[in-house]
Motif scaffolding. Structure first.
Motif, short mmCIF file in Angstrom:
data_model
loop_
_atom_site.label_atom_id
_atom_site.label_comp_id
_atom_site.label_asym_id
_atom_site.label_seq_id
_atom_site.Cartn_x
_atom_site.Cartn_y
_atom_site.Cartn_z
N PHE A 85 0.85 -1.33 0.08
CA PHE A 85 -0.02 0.06 0.06
C PHE A 85 0.78 1.29 0.20
CE2 PHE A 85 -3.11 -3.09 1.96
CZ PHE A 85 -4.23 -2.70 1.14
N LEU A 86 2.02 1.06 0.81
CA LEU A 86 3.00 2.35 0.90
C LEU A 86 4.38 1.65 0.99
CD1 LEU A 86 1.20 4.64 3.50
CD2 LEU A 86 1.66 5.13 1.15
N ALA A 87 5.29 2.27 0.04
CA ALA A 87 6.59 1.85 -0.14
C ALA A 87 7.23 1.94 1.21
CB ALA A 87 7.31 2.45 -1.06
N GLU A 88 8.12 0.66 1.44
CA GLU A 88 8.85 0.49 2.72
C GLU A 88 10.36 0.74 2.54
OE1 GLU A 88 7.86 -3.17 4.71
OE2 GLU A 88 5.68 -2.56 4.58
N THR A 89 11.07 -0.16 2.12
CA THR A 89 12.59 0.17 1.99
C THR A 89 13.01 0.26 0.60
OG1 THR A 89 12.87 -2.35 1.89
CG2 THR A 89 13.06 -1.22 4.06
N GLU A 90 12.09 0.09 -0.41
CA GLU A 90 12.31 0.15 -2.02
C GLU A 90 11.10 0.71 -2.43
OE1 GLU A 90 11.89 -4.50 -2.61
OE2 GLU A 90 13.61 -3.73 -2.97
N VAL A 91 11.62 1.47 -3.78
CA VAL A 91 10.39 2.04 -4.74
C VAL A 91 10.88 1.31 -6.17
CG1 VAL A 91 9.98 4.02 -3.87
CG2 VAL A 91 11.74 3.95 -5.32
N ARG A 92 9.81 0.85 -6.53
CA ARG A 92 9.71 0.06 -7.66
C ARG A 92 9.01 0.67 -9.03
NH1 ARG A 92 11.35 -5.02 -7.46
NH2 ARG A 92 11.70 -5.91 -5.38
N TYR A 93 8.36 2.01 -9.14
CA TYR A 93 8.09 2.38 -10.21
C TYR A 93 7.82 3.88 -10.01
CZ TYR A 93 3.14 2.13 -8.43
OH TYR A 93 2.10 2.14 -7.84
N TRP A 94 8.05 4.83 -11.17
CA TRP A 94 7.89 6.18 -10.87
C TRP A 94 6.62 6.53 -10.41
CZ3 TRP A 94 5.08 9.63 -13.47
CH2 TRP A 94 5.54 11.15 -13.18
N GLY A 95 6.37 6.88 -9.30
CA GLY A 95 4.85 7.43 -9.02
C GLY A 95 4.38 6.46 -7.83
N GLU A 96 5.28 5.69 -7.41
CA GLU A 96 4.74 4.69 -6.25
C GLU A 96 4.34 5.28 -5.02
OE1 GLU A 96 7.18 1.31 -5.65
OE2 GLU A 96 5.49 0.51 -4.24
N PRO A 97 3.28 4.90 -4.45
CA PRO A 97 2.93 5.92 -3.29
C PRO A 97 3.89 5.44 -2.10
CG PRO A 97 1.37 4.23 -3.77
CD PRO A 97 2.33 3.98 -4.87
N ILE A 98 4.58 6.70 -1.54
CA ILE A 98 5.32 6.45 -0.30
C ILE A 98 4.85 6.88 1.00
CG2 ILE A 98 7.50 7.51 0.60
CD1 ILE A 98 8.56 7.93 -2.31
N ALA A 99 3.92 7.95 0.97
CA ALA A 99 3.53 8.51 2.06
C ALA A 99 2.30 9.16 1.76
CB ALA A 99 4.32 9.40 2.79
N LEU A 100 1.53 9.46 2.83
CA LEU A 100 -0.03 10.21 2.69
C LEU A 100 0.10 11.38 3.60
CD1 LEU A 100 -2.20 7.00 3.06
CD2 LEU A 100 -1.88 8.21 0.95
N VAL A 101 -0.32 12.57 2.88
CA VAL A 101 -0.42 13.67 3.42
C VAL A 101 -1.77 13.99 3.92
CG1 VAL A 101 0.04 16.26 3.83
CG2 VAL A 101 1.95 14.74 2.60
N VAL A 102 -2.24 14.07 5.25
CA VAL A 102 -3.52 14.28 5.60
C VAL A 102 -3.72 15.76 6.08
CG1 VAL A 102 -5.49 13.56 6.76
CG2 VAL A 102 -3.73 11.77 6.12
N ALA A 103 -4.53 16.32 5.46
CA ALA A 103 -4.84 17.85 5.94
C ALA A 103 -6.15 18.45 6.05
CB ALA A 103 -4.04 18.92 4.97
N GLU A 104 -6.59 19.53 6.55
CA GLU A 104 -7.89 20.10 6.65
C GLU A 104 -8.35 20.27 5.22
OE1 GLU A 104 -9.51 20.04 9.41
OE2 GLU A 104 -8.00 19.81 10.91
N THR A 105 -7.41 20.59 4.34
CA THR A 105 -8.14 20.75 2.83
C THR A 105 -7.23 20.15 1.92
OG1 THR A 105 -6.58 22.76 2.45
CG2 THR A 105 -8.75 23.49 3.65
N SER A 106 -7.99 19.90 0.81
CA SER A 106 -7.38 19.12 -0.23
C SER A 106 -5.91 19.82 -0.65
CB SER A 106 -8.29 18.92 -1.55
OG SER A 106 -7.67 18.39 -2.43
N GLU A 107 -6.26 21.06 -0.82
CA GLU A 107 -5.39 21.87 -1.52
C GLU A 107 -3.87 22.00 -0.47
OE1 GLU A 107 -8.07 23.17 -0.99
OE2 GLU A 107 -8.89 23.38 -3.15
N ALA A 108 -4.06 22.05 0.70
CA ALA A 108 -2.95 22.06 1.78
C ALA A 108 -2.47 20.84 1.71
CB ALA A 108 -3.60 22.34 3.37
N ALA A 109 -3.31 19.70 1.40
CA ALA A 109 -2.66 18.22 1.66
C ALA A 109 -1.71 18.10 0.13
CB ALA A 109 -3.86 17.12 1.46
N TYR A 110 -2.05 18.51 -0.94
CA TYR A 110 -1.41 18.71 -2.13
C TYR A 110 -0.22 19.32 -2.19
CZ TYR A 110 -4.35 15.35 -4.96
OH TYR A 110 -4.98 14.14 -5.44
#
Lengths: 753, 283
Positions: A85-110
């Motif tokens: 679901f989220l990369a741990e010790t390696e990334v295997r493709y460009w764009g693979e999810p590494i982390a999620l930012v959670v915020a009060e607005t979508s704009e702030a999260a992005y």
């Protein structure tokens, strides 16, 4: 009048065209937070850690989540269980999810997601099938870069080639295809009391999502509920990938104890979601003097991307369909799903078959040209008929409309009048006509038979309206309408009173995925079972009212209880029967369960009943090729389909029209491009080119009905078929116009001049 | 970081010019068909303000003093449908009708398409082929720049800080012409290569010819050698002369490989489009 066979309007049409339909991004919840994804900036590398300080300090940011925050298992459960679901010790493709930012607005999260810096040591990526096959290629999973492989071995191909009059060897390649559904991926997860988690969103397969959310959170299944919201298209693209999105949204909601929405932008959706596998197909076919296929040796490679996800099952379908709907007693087919460092490929309408169909239907055309036989005639000589055996040794024992589709499509397109060899074509702009004939194994088949069952519940409400829940989804294909028609006739209630709702894992047990053109057949059969059970409780009431001695003498049809022997005699209105049902305290609910007919295959030889039944199709494409600019204008496509029974002819025609256009895009314009480091370059509709309304040719859908004895009212499945054979029909028409054979899709003007 | 921008609705040209001058992060907006997509995708990080031009009276198409004057805020649909344009400038009608698709043409403006300065802008080759000039309004007043001298590169123009395009001025004459483009599909297609050809009678038996190419150089370019060859010779041109002109057109192109097409294809297609445009004009 029975509802089945009528072009009743779609249940969801009015709300959709007036904008009332609520998609997941239209929904909200008190205290809602928004998540955005941090993605890998490289295609392959060691991930050492993240610098989240700047992002965490961004106004409005609530939390940044990584794999370490996952309470359950960080694996999306599917076939080989390899995608995180989220990369741990390696990334295997460009764009693979590494982390999620959670915020009060979508704009702030992005905005904050842009500030997360990943510490990655890049490694050399593998970016194509040919690269993955090299002996010195990096080993992405220690082994040989092969996720899975199949062999079909029938007869003795080597010996048969030795006796063949002529042998043809060709290589074909096909590109990625992006689903481009109107609604991007999106989920909203809402935590509840007692550790409950409910996830709403756009999806094809609620039970896959159920598995995924339960796994990432480490929660028991009865604490997790998945509700499908109105889904703006799927085409296979929402088979496995929504599980990842739902898992991530649920993770954030669980950790933070607040509702969280994760909605993809289009540019992000194209980067992150599954696609049709690129392929490389090596075809070798031997024929006798009459053009009969005597031997075939086919090697099929697909570019699976960084994780196996659905590739093993996609590969199975492609393997079975590799030679097309033809008789050939000596066959060797080998297939391989290759690991690369690109976004994982998955399901897309046709599921691994359009690639091989492009190869085999092009080769059949090449053989016809070489032998100077009309391509239609060559197909008639070789086509499967009742009693014939497929490449897996399966006998076609019923419902085989192949030759009728050839007859009807070629007649409607005036093939005999229009076809002449390329040498007879002259002028700057040249017409051409091409054909493809295909078959399609309905349902999950032997590769996925353990999932091939479906349930349906049915309740007659006090006012006579009927509430049905099924385990397959409406994703724009018209399932709710077609299933309501089947439910109405199975029960005998008026169609207007019957409704099937969107899938919810709280209502129906795991009914498998909504894929493989299986919904009308599987959920339809489950509804038939439920409807008949419920009707069975009303028959004694009807018998009593009509003075019949046995319930066997009466029936409930089209909203009236009747005596079978006197259908025009006394009729008991359905609503009167409902009143009796409630007065007598009869159980007004029933549950239907349907298990697919058996399929099987031998692991060593691939022999066996690969699918329980096949649908059949013939496409005739007419083009005009500008020989100076190389532009191909598709003028007309005539497609005849045997789907067993058209439950709703208008919906069938709609499926044919939509699939044909997707096939046309696949053939003439669509492709995904990467740079030398594996970055995806065209992740927008300005650069990923799809057909528009202006490109739409004249479309002539033709319905051919050879009913299937196991099908609900004779129906098979066919939703994928309209796309599958369009590319070779157009490619063959381009050849017919110009004498140029294009073996690498898409057929862009640059390749023709 | 915050991607919210301020939107201004000035009521006069001086007011608009003043906002542009005093706010370096200000950008003009008309139809917004290009800008809003870029803005949404975070591609305009330096833009702090949008200056809406809809209240500036730039929607008129008039004929004055030997010139057709087209306000810069006229939409593609308005330009293509106006009798003054339809009667005189077929290349411009065809060009504006091949921008984007219906919905885009109803919103996108001529000033936006030119000001955006894409080498693939479909209204630009027709304007160059018609000897159009841009009337600019700025803090220092008005000035006129021939459109052939307006572009400095992709997205780059001679516009000075605070300056905006008020109108386009086209010499009033009846022209024959054509605009042809090759795109990746039949609508919503950015040109791979485009060509505008316009011509008008200059003397008995002679035609003045203009040829402009799109998407084959950093800006839209004129094919001056081919223009001179055809303009100096008797009209209609002889077959060998057409072949020579075609070779000159192909030589002028300096295309590149990109996502949309290939260098060699583009170069060759300039010749094909030239041949077809000339055929149309001669019919």
């Amino acid at each position: 009048m029975p509802a089945v066979g009528q072009s009743v309007p779609r249940k969801d049409a009015w709300d959709k065209v007036t904008g009332k339909t609520q998609y997941v991004d239209d929904l909200s919840a008190p205290g809602l937070l928004y998540a955005a994804t941090v993605r890998s900036p490289v295609a392959y590398g060691k991930l050492h850690g993240l610098d989240t300080a700047a992002a965490a300090a961004f106004p409005g940011v609530v939390r940044i989540l990584t794999a370490k925050d996952i309470p359950g298992r960080n694996i999306n459960p599917l076939v080989l269980d390899d995608q995180v679901f989220l990369a741990e010790t390696e990334v295997r493709y460009w764009g693979e999810p590494i982390a999620l930012v959670v915020a009060e607005t979508s704009e702030a999260a992005y905005a904050a997601a842009e500030l997360v810096k990943a510490d990655i040591t890049p490694m050399t990526p593998v970016l194509s099938i040919r690269d993955a096959l090299k002996l010195d290629a990096p080993r992405l999973y220690k082994g040989d870069n092969v996720f899975s492989s199949y062999t079909i071995k029938r007869g003795d191909a080597a010996a048969a080639f030795a006796k063949a009059a002529k042998i043809y060897e060709r290589e074909y390649e096909t590109p990625y295809q992006e689903h481009a559904y109107l609604e991007t991926n999106g989920m909203m997860a809402i935590p509840g009391a007692e550790d409950q988690m409910t996830v709403y969103g756009s999806m094809q397969c609620p039970f896959y999502v159920h598995d995924a959310v339960s796994q990432i959170l480490g929660l028991p299944r009865n604490k997790v509920r998945i509700v499908q919201t109105a889904t703006g298209g799927g085409f296979g693209g929402k088979e496995d990938f929504p599980s990842v999105v739902a898992g991530q949204a649920a993770l954030a909601a669980r950790v933070l104890g607040r509702p969280v929405k994760l909605i993809f932008k289009r540019e992000e959706d194209i980067i992150a979601s599954s696609k049709r596998h690129p392929s490389l197909v090596r075809m070798k076919v031997g024929v006798d003097r009459d053009g009969k296929l005597v031997a075939a040796d086919i090697t099929y490679y697909i570019d699976a991307g960084a994780y196996a996800t659905l590739s093993p099952i996609v590969l199975w379908r492609g393997t079975v369909h590799a030679l097309g709907p033809y008789v050939c007693d000596h066959v060797l087919i080998r297939s391989y799903a290759m690991a690369t460092n690109k976004v994982p490929c998955g399901a897309y309408r046709g599921f691994g078959s359009p690639q091989v169909i492009f190869a085999s239907e092009s080769l059949i055309d090449e053989i016809a040209a070489d032998l100077q036989i009309d391509p239609v005639e060559l197909r008639r000589r070789n086509g499967l008929t009742l009693g014939a055996k497929t490449v897996t040794g399966q006998t076609i024992d019923q419902s085989c409309g192949l030759s009728e589709t050839i007859d009807k499509a070629t007649a409607a397109a005036e093939w005999a009048k229009k076809w002449k060899p390329p040498t007879a074509r002259t002028g700057k702009v040249r017409p051409g006509i091409g054909i493809s004939t295909i078959y399609y194994g309905v349902g999950l088949g032997a590769g996925g038979k353990h999932l091939d069952r479906a349930g349906a519940s049915m309740t007659i409400m006090k006012d006579g309206t009927v509430f049905c829940a099924v385990g397959n989804t409406e994703m724009g294909q018209g399932a709710r309408t077609v299933l309501s028609q089947i439910a109405a006739d199975a029960l005998g209630a008026p169609y207007e009173m019957v409704n099937v709702i969107e899938a919810d894992t709280a209502y129906v047990p795991d009914s498998g995925p909504t894929v493989a053109s299986r919904t009308t057949f599987m959920s339809g059969n489950a509804l038939v079972a439920a409807g008949r059970e419920l009707k069975g409780r009303l028959l004694p009431v009807i018998a009593e009212k009509l003075g019949a001695t046995s319930p066997d003498e009466v029936d409930l049809v089209d909203g009236f209880g009747i005596r079978k022997s006197e259908p025009a005699g006394t009729k008991i209105p359905y609503l009167d029967l409902v009143k009796e049902m409630y007065q007598r305290r009869l159980l007004p609910s029933s549950f239907g369960w349907y298990v697919a007919p058996n399929t099987e295959f031998d692991k060593e030889t691939g022999q066996g009943d690969a699918y329980f039944v096949y649908s059949w199709c013939t496409n005739v494409a007419e083009v005009e090729v500008d020989t100076e600019t190389g532009e191909v204008r598709v003028v007309r496509i005539t497609s005849a389909h045997d789907m067993g029974r058209a439950i709703n002819p208008q919906q069938v025609e709609g499926q044919i029209e939509g699939g044909t256009l997707q096939g046309m895009g696949y053939c003439t314009m669509e492709e995904i491009r990467h740079d030398a480091q594996g970055k995806l370059l065209n992740n927008a509709f300005a650069t990923y080119i799809l057909p528009t309304m202006e490109d739409v040719p004249e479309l002539r859908p033709i319905i051919v009905e050879h009913p299937y004895s196991e099908g609900p009212y004779g129906a098979k499945g066919f939703g994928e078929v309209p796309l599958m054979g369009i590319a070779p029909a157009i490619a063959n028409a381009v050849y017919n116009a110009t004498g140029r054979r294009i073996r690498i899709l898409p057929i862009k003007p640059e390749k023709l001049v | 970081m915050d991607n919210l921008a301020r939107v201004h609705f000035p009521a006069s040209l001086p007011e608009a010019a003043d906002i542009l001058r005093t706010r370096p992060g200000a950008r003009l907006i008309a139809g917004g068909t290009d800008l809003l997509v870029k803005h949404r995708n975070g591609l305009l990080p330096d833009v702090t303000d949008f200056v809406d031009v809809s209240g500036l009276g730039l929607h008129e198409i008039t004929l004055t003093e030997g010139q057709v004057r087209i306000g810069s805020a006229c939409t593609m649909t308005a330009v293509a449908g106006h009798p003054l344009v339809r009667e005189r400038f077929p290349a411009l009608v065809q060009g504006t009708l091949q921008v984007g698709a219906f919905q885009i043409r109803n919103a996108a403006t001529l000033g936006g398409n030119v000001g955006n300065a894409s080498p693939a802008g479909d209204s630009i080759p027709p304007l160059l082929s018609l000897d159009a000039a841009a009337l600019l309004f700025g803090p220092a007043g008005r000035r006129t720049v021939p459109l052939a001298e307006f572009f400095n590169g992709p997205g780059k123009t001679v516009l000075q800080p605070g300056e905006l395009i008020e109108a386009f001025l086209l010499p009033d004459r009846r022209t024959a012409g054509a605009f042809l483009k090759l795109g990746e599909r039949r609508a919503h297609a950015i040109s791979k290569v485009s060509l505008a050809l316009s011509c008008w009678e200059s003397a008995h038996g002679r035609h003045e010819v203009r040829i402009a190419l799109g998407a084959v150089a950093p800006t839209v370019i004129r094919c001056r050698k081919a223009e001179e060859l055809l303009s100096a010779a008797p009209w209609p041109p002889a077959t060998d002369l057409v072949a020579k002109a075609r070779a000159l057109v192909v030589e002028t192109a300096r295309p590149i490989d990109d996502l949309r097409s290939e260098k060699n294809y583009r170069r060759r297609m300039t010749g094909v489009l030239f041949g077809r445009a000339l055929e149309r004009v001669l019919v």
